[in-house]
Write an enzyme that holds these catalytic residues in place. Sequence first.
Site, PDB file in Angstrom:
ATOM      1  N   GLY A   1      46.567  13.108 -53.106  1.00 32.47           N
ATOM      2  CA  GLY A   1      46.040  11.750 -53.144  1.00 32.47           C
ATOM      3  C   GLY A   1      46.673  10.938 -54.252  1.00 32.47           C
TER       4      GLY A   1
ATOM      5  N   TYR B   1      46.654  11.436 -57.329  1.00 35.39           N
ATOM      6  CA  TYR B   1      47.092  12.216 -58.486  1.00 35.39           C
ATOM      7  C   TYR B   1      48.612  12.358 -58.548  1.00 35.39           C
ATOM      8  CZ  TYR B   1      42.574  13.503 -60.404  1.00 35.39           C
ATOM      9  OH  TYR B   1      41.342  13.455 -61.027  1.00 35.39           O
TER      10      TYR B   1
ATOM     11  N   ASP C   1      47.160  16.098 -64.279  1.00 35.42           N
ATOM     12  CA  ASP C   1      46.802  14.890 -65.028  1.00 35.42           C
ATOM     13  C   ASP C   1      46.854  15.131 -66.535  1.00 35.42           C
ATOM     14  OD1 ASP C   1      44.679  16.632 -64.812  1.00 35.42           O
ATOM     15  OD2 ASP C   1      43.149  15.054 -64.706  1.00 35.42           O
TER      16      ASP C   1
ATOM     17  N   GLY D   1      35.908  21.898 -75.459  1.00 40.12           N
ATOM     18  CA  GLY D   1      34.538  21.463 -75.680  1.00 40.12           C
ATOM     19  C   GLY D   1      33.587  22.555 -76.105  1.00 40.12           C
TER      20      GLY D   1
ATOM     21  N   GLU E   1      36.587  27.247 -62.011  1.00 43.42           N
ATOM     22  CA  GLU E   1      36.458  27.548 -63.439  1.00 43.42           C
ATOM     23  C   GLU E   1      35.304  28.507 -63.698  1.00 43.42           C
ATOM     24  OE1 GLU E   1      37.544  24.645 -66.722  1.00 43.42           O
ATOM     25  OE2 GLU E   1      35.350  24.526 -66.744  1.00 43.42           O
TER      26      GLU E   1
END
Length: 363
Positions: A131, A133, A220, A242, A310
């Site tokens: 798409g 990306y 990305d 994170g 993930e």
Amino acid sequence: MLHHISINQLLGTFILLSVSLGVIYFFFNGGETMYERFCQPCQDNMELEGTDLLTGEQVKECNDNKLWRDLTMQQGLNYDQPSVMKGRTDVNSVTNWNAPLVWEGTFDPVVIDAIYKKMDPRVAVVVFAVGKYTRFLKAFLESGEKFFLVDFRVTYYIFTDNETDVPPVKMGAGRRISVVTVPSANRWQDVVLGRMKWATITIDKQIRNEADYLFMMDIDSVFRYRFGAESLSQLSAVLHRGYYKTTRNHFPYERRRESTAYIPYEEGDYYYTAAVWGGYLEDMYKLVKYCYEQSQVDAENHIEAVWQEESHLNKYLLYNKPTKVLSSEYLWADYDQIPADIKVVRISQLVKNYAEVRPNGGH
């Protein structure tokens, strides 16, 4: 009588030896696809390593894979003498299962690159640009040519639903692009889960014959600093930026027992990102296929793991420890301020409007 028995014994021994040689010939020639399925770069020299703690399957490894753990390098290389008294004291550089935890300042790039260049491995990088990306391809490829395993043999496998959007990028010697066509998707979650399906199929059909190591990466993102041979190992996982300072009960593991990715609150080592991970071709194939198959089991039970592949990646790596853990230097994000313990950012995820680039508006 004794003479007669001796002839029979001799004949029996000859027959037994012939049969044994025939079995060995079939095993090493007629059965070569079995070896190829398990192991690269060797194909006929495997030994039993143990049992997979998740699947219960026997794990085999090539003896010749020791070539890929060979620590020899050429003579006459100039580099700083290592110290046993000085080093990084602000971070831990080894896991509790004694695997390296890699940070800037814990390795000498001259030495580590020299060791791996002598092995001359072929490295595959699998990225999905589906798409909108595809807009990230140019920056990813151009920065990769500047910083990622420079002077190594690298093939970027670009999985896309629009080949015409793949930009022309000048490649270094021994480096190339291979385009793989995949269908479009209506949800970004399907793109994520589809990565495991199409990567499994393509490794099996093509990449297995063209690579010794394989990395899965998100498109990305851009390389911003040297990303070298210190990242290579049998299975390398990257600490999620994170969660690398939080306790295990705060990890965003899948906590629903109905999912095959379930991990209880009292278990866990680290939380790994699925945006960068790599390893030996066959070890990566096994892990990618595991994530795909487990997500399929979940789908049949009408459940989707909280963070798709993930979540399955973290379940696998909890019970099948990575041989090298890469710090969050190996995937940061332009969204976040860089803390003092991150001395360099090697690759970083770009700021973007998810509602605009994702097929279902980011939901």
